[in-house]
Design a protein around this motif. Structure first.
Motif, PDB file in Angstrom:
ATOM      1  N   ALA A 111      28.437  47.310  48.281  1.00  0.00           N
ATOM      2  CA  ALA A 111      28.583  45.852  48.211  1.00  0.00           C
ATOM      3  C   ALA A 111      29.903  45.495  47.537  1.00  0.00           C
ATOM      4  CB  ALA A 111      27.417  45.236  47.459  1.00  0.00           C
ATOM      5  N   GLN A 112      30.448  44.334  47.884  1.00  0.00           N
ATOM      6  CA  GLN A 112      31.713  43.894  47.315  1.00  0.00           C
ATOM      7  C   GLN A 112      31.591  42.471  46.800  1.00  0.00           C
ATOM      8  OE1 GLN A 112      35.204  44.650  49.724  1.00  0.00           O
ATOM      9  NE2 GLN A 112      34.217  46.377  50.766  1.00  0.00           N
ATOM     10  N   VAL A 113      32.021  42.268  45.564  1.00  0.00           N
ATOM     11  CA  VAL A 113      32.018  40.949  44.942  1.00  0.00           C
ATOM     12  C   VAL A 113      33.455  40.625  44.570  1.00  0.00           C
ATOM     13  CG1 VAL A 113      31.096  39.527  43.074  1.00  0.00           C
ATOM     14  CG2 VAL A 113      29.700  41.372  44.048  1.00  0.00           C
ATOM     15  N   LEU A 131      30.919  39.404  49.182  1.00  0.00           N
ATOM     16  CA  LEU A 131      31.067  38.085  48.586  1.00  0.00           C
ATOM     17  C   LEU A 131      32.546  37.823  48.360  1.00  0.00           C
ATOM     18  CD1 LEU A 131      28.069  38.858  48.001  1.00  0.00           C
ATOM     19  CD2 LEU A 131      28.263  37.507  45.899  1.00  0.00           C
ATOM     20  N   GLY A 132      32.995  36.634  48.757  1.00  0.00           N
ATOM     21  CA  GLY A 132      34.394  36.274  48.587  1.00  0.00           C
ATOM     22  C   GLY A 132      34.716  35.892  47.149  1.00  0.00           C
ATOM     23  N   ASN A 133      35.713  35.053  46.979  1.00  0.00           N
ATOM     24  CA  ASN A 133      36.144  34.639  45.649  1.00  0.00           C
ATOM     25  C   ASN A 133      35.453  33.345  45.223  1.00  0.00           C
ATOM     26  OD1 ASN A 133      38.002  36.812  45.670  1.00  0.00           O
ATOM     27  ND2 ASN A 133      39.516  35.541  46.722  1.00  0.00           N
ATOM     28  N   LEU A 169      29.492  36.204  52.431  1.00  0.00           N
ATOM     29  CA  LEU A 169      29.623  34.882  51.820  1.00  0.00           C
ATOM     30  C   LEU A 169      31.112  34.639  51.597  1.00  0.00           C
ATOM     31  CD1 LEU A 169      26.821  34.956  49.069  1.00  0.00           C
ATOM     32  CD2 LEU A 169      26.604  34.559  51.529  1.00  0.00           C
ATOM     33  N   GLU A 170      31.656  33.638  52.249  1.00  0.00           N
ATOM     34  CA  GLU A 170      33.082  33.367  52.119  1.00  0.00           C
ATOM     35  C   GLU A 170      33.383  32.687  50.778  1.00  0.00           C
ATOM     36  OE1 GLU A 170      34.381  31.282  55.603  1.00  0.00           O
ATOM     37  OE2 GLU A 170      34.030  33.001  56.931  1.00  0.00           O
ATOM     38  N   ASP A 171      34.641  32.351  50.554  1.00  0.00           N
ATOM     39  CA  ASP A 171      35.060  31.794  49.270  1.00  0.00           C
ATOM     40  C   ASP A 171      34.350  30.481  48.936  1.00  0.00           C
ATOM     41  OD1 ASP A 171      36.834  33.899  49.246  1.00  0.00           O
ATOM     42  OD2 ASP A 171      38.603  32.682  49.713  1.00  0.00           O
ATOM     43  N   ASP A 172      34.108  30.267  47.644  1.00  0.00           N
ATOM     44  CA  ASP A 172      33.610  28.997  47.097  1.00  0.00           C
ATOM     45  C   ASP A 172      32.209  28.639  47.578  1.00  0.00           C
ATOM     46  OD1 ASP A 172      36.103  28.241  45.648  1.00  0.00           O
ATOM     47  OD2 ASP A 172      36.926  28.195  47.687  1.00  0.00           O
ATOM     48  N   VAL A 173      31.432  29.640  47.925  1.00  0.00           N
ATOM     49  CA  VAL A 173      30.032  29.420  48.301  1.00  0.00           C
ATOM     50  C   VAL A 173      29.174  29.425  47.044  1.00  0.00           C
ATOM     51  CG1 VAL A 173      28.048  30.539  49.437  1.00  0.00           C
ATOM     52  CG2 VAL A 173      30.240  30.339  50.635  1.00  0.00           C
ATOM     53  N   ARG A 190      26.912  35.021  58.287  1.00  0.00           N
ATOM     54  CA  ARG A 190      28.130  34.568  57.601  1.00  0.00           C
ATOM     55  C   ARG A 190      27.920  33.151  57.079  1.00  0.00           C
ATOM     56  NH1 ARG A 190      33.670  35.806  57.293  1.00  0.00           N
ATOM     57  NH2 ARG A 190      33.239  37.708  58.487  1.00  0.00           N
ATOM     58  N   ILE A 191      28.123  32.971  55.782  1.00  0.00           N
ATOM     59  CA  ILE A 191      28.077  31.650  55.171  1.00  0.00           C
ATOM     60  C   ILE A 191      29.519  31.207  54.972  1.00  0.00           C
ATOM     61  CG2 ILE A 191      27.202  30.268  53.256  1.00  0.00           C
ATOM     62  CD1 ILE A 191      25.018  31.611  54.944  1.00  0.00           C
ATOM     63  N   ARG A 192      29.892  30.113  55.617  1.00  0.00           N
ATOM     64  CA  ARG A 192      31.295  29.697  55.640  1.00  0.00           C
ATOM     65  C   ARG A 192      31.770  29.173  54.294  1.00  0.00           C
ATOM     66  NH1 ARG A 192      33.831  32.096  59.842  1.00  0.00           N
ATOM     67  NH2 ARG A 192      32.698  31.756  61.786  1.00  0.00           N
TER      68      ARG A 192
END
Length: 202
Positions: A111-113, A131-133, A169-173, A190-192
């Motif tokens: 997994a990546q955070v 997970l994005g930023n 999960l893209e950024d700022d989710v 994918r959660i935009r």
């Protein structure tokens, strides 16, 4: 008339002595409880080959991980991230700069955070989830759990379809408490960027 009290207020005993003495006794009791909890966790995970002993932080982690966190040797943790007590970070997982991982979080294999994320207590980030930023995941949420996929076999029994897709999960989710974001059988969930999901959503 006889008045019968509906409840009785019981005053808890208080520590006696000067304030400094009371504080020292409180801290000593807290350390004892923490050592007992650490011993129970170590016994539970013993033999699984995926934890370090409490207090034996890997050299590259320094003060990043709480002494009671379990971080695999193959995990990559940014030097300014923070890993809380009894969190589990498995082999191949990555935690980005300035990310805060609270107590009892599981970040599974691969997994990546990303950067500047906040992962609250008891969150589970499953295998290969990304997970994005600036992602916020509230308490008890599960990212990357199996989707609900079954086929009916020749005998009428339900046969589970492997759910091997990915979750991004893209950024700022932000994901609400006790929400689940499932992985699909194929492709990805994918959660935009910028999406906000409430509590208790599947």
């Amino acid at each position: 008339m006889v008045v019968v009290p509906l409840f009785e207020v019981v005053q808890q005993p208080r520590l006696r002595g000067p304030p400094a003495e009371r504080l020292l006794r409180h801290r000593a009791g807290r350390r004892l409880v923490e050592r007992q909890e650490a011993a129970e966790e170590a016994e539970f995970f013993g033999g699984h080959g995926r934890h370090r002993q409490p207090g034996a932080a890997a050299d590259h982690l320094g003060d990043v991980a709480d002494p009671h966190a379990f971080v695999a040797a193959g995990a990559v943790i940014a030097p300014d991230a923070s890993i809380g007590p009894f969190a589990l970070v498995e082999e191949g997982a990555r935690v980005g700069p300035r990310t805060i991982v609270y107590a009892h979080v599981t970040i599974a294999r691969g997994a990546q955070v990303g950067e500047d994320c906040v992962i609250h207590a008891h969150v589970s980030i499953r295998e290969r989830a990304q997970l994005g930023n600036r992602v916020v995941v509230q308490d008890g949420a599960v990212i990357g759990s199996d989707g609900f996929g079954f086929a009916r076999g020749a005998d009428g029994a339900h046969v589970k379809i492997p759910q091997v897709g990915g979750v991004v999960l893209e950024d700022d989710v932000e994901i609400g408490a006790n929400t689940t974001v499932d992985r699909p059988a194929i492709g990805e969930t994918r959660i935009r960027a910028g999406a906000k999901i409430d509590n208790l959503v599947q």
